[in-house]
Design a protein around this motif. Structure first.
Motif, mmCIF file in Angstrom:
data_model
loop_
_atom_site.group_PDB
_atom_site.id
_atom_site.type_symbol
_atom_site.label_atom_id
_atom_site.label_comp_id
_atom_site.label_asym_id
_atom_site.label_seq_id
_atom_site.Cartn_x
_atom_site.Cartn_y
_atom_site.Cartn_z
ATOM 1 N N PHE A 170 -2.908 0.806 7.645
ATOM 2 C CA PHE A 170 -2.187 -0.448 7.416
ATOM 3 C C PHE A 170 -1.184 -0.736 8.531
ATOM 4 C CE2 PHE A 170 -3.621 0.975 3.240
ATOM 5 C CZ PHE A 170 -4.312 -0.142 2.843
ATOM 6 N N LEU A 223 -6.926 0.074 -3.060
ATOM 7 C CA LEU A 223 -6.587 -1.263 -3.535
ATOM 8 C C LEU A 223 -6.585 -2.295 -2.418
ATOM 9 C CD1 LEU A 223 -3.657 -0.586 -6.009
ATOM 10 C CD2 LEU A 223 -5.964 -1.316 -6.547
ATOM 11 N N PHE A 224 -6.028 -1.906 -1.276
ATOM 12 C CA PHE A 224 -5.792 -2.917 -0.250
ATOM 13 C C PHE A 224 -6.567 -2.661 1.030
ATOM 14 C CE2 PHE A 224 -1.812 -2.323 -2.713
ATOM 15 C CZ PHE A 224 -1.905 -3.494 -3.441
ATOM 16 N N GLY A 225 -7.360 -1.584 1.069
ATOM 17 C CA GLY A 225 -7.961 -1.192 2.332
ATOM 18 C C GLY A 225 -9.406 -1.622 2.508
ATOM 19 N N SER A 250 -12.180 7.070 -0.736
ATOM 20 C CA SER A 250 -10.825 6.917 -1.288
ATOM 21 C C SER A 250 -10.882 6.800 -2.801
ATOM 22 C CB SER A 250 -10.142 5.680 -0.714
ATOM 23 O OG SER A 250 -10.020 5.789 0.673
ATOM 24 N N GLU A 296 -4.562 -8.552 -0.358
ATOM 25 C CA GLU A 296 -5.749 -8.908 -1.103
ATOM 26 C C GLU A 296 -6.180 -7.739 -1.966
ATOM 27 O OE1 GLU A 296 -9.660 -11.261 0.024
ATOM 28 O OE2 GLU A 296 -8.428 -10.775 1.749
ATOM 29 N N THR A 318 -1.457 7.954 -2.423
ATOM 30 C CA THR A 318 -1.792 7.528 -1.072
ATOM 31 C C THR A 318 -3.148 6.815 -1.038
ATOM 32 O OG1 THR A 318 -0.635 9.484 -0.308
ATOM 33 C CG2 THR A 318 -1.933 8.280 1.320
ATOM 34 N N PHE A 319 -4.149 7.441 -1.673
ATOM 35 C CA PHE A 319 -5.479 6.848 -1.596
ATOM 36 C C PHE A 319 -5.614 5.634 -2.498
ATOM 37 C CE2 PHE A 319 -6.213 10.943 0.363
ATOM 38 C CZ PHE A 319 -6.870 10.522 1.505
ATOM 39 N N LEU A 320 -4.718 5.532 -3.479
ATOM 40 C CA LEU A 320 -4.707 4.311 -4.277
ATOM 41 C C LEU A 320 -4.408 3.112 -3.384
ATOM 42 C CD1 LEU A 320 -4.842 3.156 -7.198
ATOM 43 C CD2 LEU A 320 -2.362 3.193 -7.161
ATOM 44 N N GLY A 321 -3.438 3.285 -2.473
ATOM 45 C CA GLY A 321 -3.119 2.207 -1.539
ATOM 46 C C GLY A 321 -4.342 1.795 -0.736
ATOM 47 N N ALA A 322 -5.063 2.817 -0.215
ATOM 48 C CA ALA A 322 -6.261 2.542 0.579
ATOM 49 C C ALA A 322 -7.339 1.886 -0.283
ATOM 50 C CB ALA A 322 -6.783 3.836 1.188
ATOM 51 N N LYS A 353 -10.936 -4.200 3.478
ATOM 52 C CA LYS A 353 -11.344 -4.849 4.719
ATOM 53 C C LYS A 353 -10.925 -4.064 5.953
ATOM 54 C CE LYS A 353 -11.886 -9.469 3.027
ATOM 55 N NZ LYS A 353 -11.185 -10.722 2.723
ATOM 56 N N ARG A 354 -10.065 -3.083 5.770
ATOM 57 C CA ARG A 354 -9.587 -2.336 6.925
ATOM 58 C C ARG A 354 -10.344 -1.025 7.113
ATOM 59 N NH1 ARG A 354 -4.018 -3.187 8.777
ATOM 60 N NH2 ARG A 354 -3.332 -5.214 8.037
ATOM 61 N N LEU A 355 -11.035 -0.602 6.077
ATOM 62 C CA LEU A 355 -11.714 0.684 6.141
ATOM 63 C C LEU A 355 -13.215 0.478 6.196
ATOM 64 C CD1 LEU A 355 -9.860 2.545 3.254
ATOM 65 C CD2 LEU A 355 -9.613 3.016 5.664
ATOM 66 N N PRO A 385 0.799 -1.224 0.000
ATOM 67 C CA PRO A 385 0.000 0.000 0.000
ATOM 68 C C PRO A 385 0.833 1.276 0.000
ATOM 69 C CG PRO A 385 -0.620 -1.497 1.794
ATOM 70 C CD PRO A 385 0.677 -1.966 1.245
ATOM 71 N N LEU A 444 -15.570 5.099 3.710
ATOM 72 C CA LEU A 444 -14.233 5.657 3.575
ATOM 73 C C LEU A 444 -13.536 5.064 2.345
ATOM 74 C CD1 LEU A 444 -12.483 7.674 4.952
ATOM 75 C CD2 LEU A 444 -11.628 5.920 6.483
#
Lengths: 332, 462
Positions: free
Chosen positions: A322, B115-117, B129, A330, B109-113, B119-121, A53, B125
């Motif tokens: 993260f 693509l991978f966020g 993103s 994933e 930055t928001f690409l990271g969120a 389940k965490r967000l 990320p 949100l």
């Protein structure tokens, strides 16, 4: 000094900060690439997941640093990149290869994944070594004498191992179990190579550059300056001792190696900055001489002042989202 | 020195052409993703998430290629075109700086969120993103096109000791050609992404992927294209009129008109010859160029001979323009027919699926052709009337540039092959996963399109 006269120095400081943030952040993800093992696909997946990320935003700090050089000191930008034409090409090819390999590996046919992992590692090493070489040539004032080129090669090794050092420290922070232990061992090795490299550079630089020697060995400042190498040495030894004991119970203070290597990076940059300030190209071009028009600097200064807090804010947001140990990557 | 000039131009053209392939997709694909995500949030129907998940991967890949090839651009100014920054750096620098500050960091930055966020967000949100990434890519287009437009129609500056100094930033940013160029480019990206989505979806359907996701994606893309294409023709016309006002020599080359004339014909096809300064094999419609350009049947259009020695090379501009227009017309035709079929009937005949598949990357061709028209049309200047291309080039030895050019060319060809291969590989792979179940549908969300989607999914089962 009026505000307008101070602008070049403000931008010099900003560029220094960008370089430091870049070296620390992209340093760790380049370092993870350098450390990628050839024989363990599980480790590779985890390691790459730990930087997934972040790498994109990390690399943006390089664009910002080069951007500030371009915007605020266009003359220096031209000279530096003309002198470093080929190393810059290798740096870019390295960055291109690793950037795309990261994405291709996740999507490609299973058989090609190994190949992309190799490309990722090779690209990371190429980019790190090119940066080190460029830094070395910069310090030597772009003199392509064999002595300077050897110095630049030394610097290439030093920067590559320094990135592996911080990359390993990042893995100690973000992983657990066997991978963490193996990362700690590799980090120690990278640390020792980095230490030797830094010592060699600290000896060679004043020997070749008499101006630098004059700055560093001028009493009474010398006493104060000695703090930089002393603190650095303490940090490296402390980190080594910590790494020797990984894994600690409950993963106690797993952030310590990363924080201390980051501090070490800060000190190294401080040492460099002290050697050459207020020159933007060592002994050739002053920052003030290379600066663009005050109007342009002022216009971009407002932008920086307004936008920078937001950038820091959402960078923090991203690292918070993260935080903790890396889980499998994933794609959504 | 001539050699270094030519080689540097080739290298820059190679770099920027390769680079722009990817933003031309991602600028609009980001908005498509936001639309997919929003439809999912509003209807809670999993099919939108399937579409989102498939296209976000292609977005990530395209974005990565755009980022890494974009970094080379910021180095090229210094390595190959030092004269550019020396002369107009006070203008160009801050505009590029604002792009980095307001767009690059936000996107990355928001690409990271995004693509991978997942389940965490919290879901809102994550949707936010996605929106911020879309805003970021468009922001990036805003700044870079402000600079590019300024190079075509510079204003808001004064020359002091041979260096451009800013006078008014509002005038610099909102220079005369900027609004037209920005709108034209954004819509072009919309069409490029639409035909990419439609083409890859058609490919999936042709590979007997009978799920709803590719059908729905194809439909969304084609309806968008059918709406965007007429808008693009209008914007293109306005952009052309603006060019006529500020860079008449470019329009003369686009139209292939040598002599200034009243009631100028529209040349559909011809072979222009710069030696004899005349055209051969001409197919033309009388008076139409005057009508289009001056809105008057007998209006006067300036010919190339008015700008002898100061106009761009005619052939690439002339042909490039026709390629762009030709593909645009094809896009209009295909998107309207396909939309018509989709509105009236359910299944697209294989012929149209194949047509869409062949047109997957038609947006790339049209965009690059159009871009060459406008950029080559600015020659011999780098900044109109301010800086010649030849005065900006570096003085490094040509051997270095040959080497770097070769390395870039090899790497880019390999990457392009890998990119195309991966996209179609992902399309084939997706037909085996992403099963669609109507049972998954939750009824709790507002704006429920459940009924319509069920109907669609039943159609798709036949």
């Amino acid at each position: 000094m009026s505000f307008e006269q101070a602008l070049p120095y403000i931008f010099l400081l900003l560029m220094g900060v960008s370089v430091l943030v870049y070296a620390t952040l992209d340093g760790f993800d380049l370092g993870v690439g350098v450390l990628l093992p050839g024989d363990n696909v599980e480790y590779r997946n985890k390691m790459i997941a730990s930087i997934g990320p972040f790498w994109d935003a990390n690399e943006t700090w390089l664009v910002l640093a080069v951007g500030i050089l371009l915007i605020a000191f266009p003359q220096a930008h031209s000279i530096i990149l003309k002198e470093l034409y080929l190393p810059a090409l290798f740096l870019l090819i390295g960055l291109i290869l690793r950037g795309v390999a990261f994405d291709f590996r996740a999507k490609a046919v299973t058989g090609l994944q190994r190949l992309w992992d190799k490309v990722f590692k090779a690209g990371s090493i190429l980019a790190s070594a090119s940066q080190g070489f460029m830094l070395g040539m910069y310090v030597m004032g772009f003199d392509y004498h064999w002595l300077s080129v050897s110095f630049a090669c030394l610097s290439a090794i030093c920067v590559t191992s320094a990135y592996a050092y911080i990359g390993g420290a990042w893995l100690v922070l973000k992983t657990e179990g066997d991978l963490q232990i193996s990362a700690a061992q590799k980090t120690r090795i990278a640390g020792w190579i980095t230490a030797l490299g830094i010592i060699a550079i600290c000896v060679a630089n004043p020997l070749i550059n008499s101006d630098v020697a004059a700055r560093w060995f001028n009493l009474p400042e010398a006493f104060l300056l000695m703090l930089i190498p002393l603190v650095s040495a303490a940090l490296m030894i402390g980190t080594d001792i910590y790494l020797k004991h990984v894994p600690l119970k409950n993963d106690l203070a797993c952030w310590v190696p990363f924080a201390s290597v980051a501090t070490l990076f800060f000190l190294c940059l401080l040492g460099l900055a002290f050697s050459f300030y207020p020159f933007i190209i060592p002994n050739k071009l002053l920052a003030v001489e290379a600066a663009s028009s005050p109007k342009s600097l002022l216009f971009i200064f407002y932008g920086v002042a307004i936008v920078m807090p937001f950038i820091l804010l959402y960078t923090l947001f991203s690292y918070r989202v993260f935080k903790g140990k890396t889980t499998a990557l994933e794609y959504y | 020195m001539i050699e270094t000039l030519l080689l540097s131009r080739m290298q820059f053209a190679l770099n920027i052409s390769f680079h722009y392939l990817f933003p031309s997709i991602t600028i609009a694909l980001a908005w498509f993703l936001f639309y997919f995500k929003l439809r999912h949030d509003l209807s809670a129907h999993p099919v939108w998430m399937r579409i989102y998940r498939f296209w976000v991967k292609i977005f990530a890949l395209s974005f990565a290629l755009g980022v890494v090839s974009g970094i080379t651009m910021s180095f090229q100014f210094g390595t190959n075109w030092p004269g550019f920054m020396e002369k107009v750096g006070n203008i160009a620098g801050p505009l590029l700086g604002y792009e980095v500050l307001t767009a690059f960091f936000m996107e990355a930055t928001f690409l990271g969120a995004m693509l991978f966020g997942m389940k965490r967000l919290p879901n809102w949100l994550h949707t936010l993103s996605t929106l911020l990434v879309a805003i970021g890519t468009s922001m990036s287009a805003f700044w870079i096109l402000a600079l590019n437009s300024w190079m075509h129609t510079p204003q808001g500056f004064e020359m002091i000791n041979g260096v451009a100094e800013p006078v008014s930033w509002m005038e610099i940013i909102f220079n005369p050609s900027f609004p037209y160029r920005l709108a034209h480019t954004l819509v072009a990206s919309g069409l490029t992404a639409a035909f990419l989505i439609a083409g890859v979806s058609a490919y999936r359907i042709l590979k007997e992927d009978s799920k709803l996701a590719p059908k729905l994606a194809l439909k969304t893309a084609m309806y968008s294209a059918a709406l965007l294409m007429p808008l693009q023709i209008l914007l293109g016309d306005l952009h052309g009129l603006n060019t006529l006002e500020h860079q008449p020599q470019k329009v003369a080359a686009m139209e292939g008109l040598w002599e200034t004339q009243k009631g100028a014909p529209l040349i559909l096809f011809a072979i222009p010859d710069e030696e004899s300064r005349d055209n051969s094999a001409v197919i033309s419609i009388p008076n139409l160029a005057s009508i289009i350009l001056t809105h008057d049947k007998e209006g006067e259009v300036k010919g190339l001979n008015e700008f002898k020695g100061k106009h761009p090379p005619v052939k690439p501009v002339f042909y490039g323009f026709r390629i762009m227009i030709g593909i645009g017309m094809l896009m209009l035709f295909v998107s309207w027919i396909v939309s018509g079929l989709l509105i009236r009937k359910k299944e697209l005949p294989p012929f149209w699926l194949k047509t869409l598949f062949y047109m997957t990357f038609s947006g790339w061709v049209a965009t690059l052709a159009g871009w060459y028209v406008t950029e080559i049309g600015r020659q011999p200047y780098l900044v109109s009337e301010v800086l010649l291309v030849a005065d900006a080039v570096t003085d490094i030895p040509p051997a270095n540039v040959i080497f770097s050019f070769t390395v870039y060319a090899i790497v880019y060809i390999l990457l392009l092959v890998a990119y195309l291969h991966t996209i179609f590989y992902m399309a084939r792979k997706s037909s085996k996963v992403e099963e669609f179940e109507t049972k998954d549908v939750s009824m709790t969300k507002p704006f429920n399109h459940l009924e319509r989607i069920e109907r669609l999914s039943q159609q798709s089962n036949h």
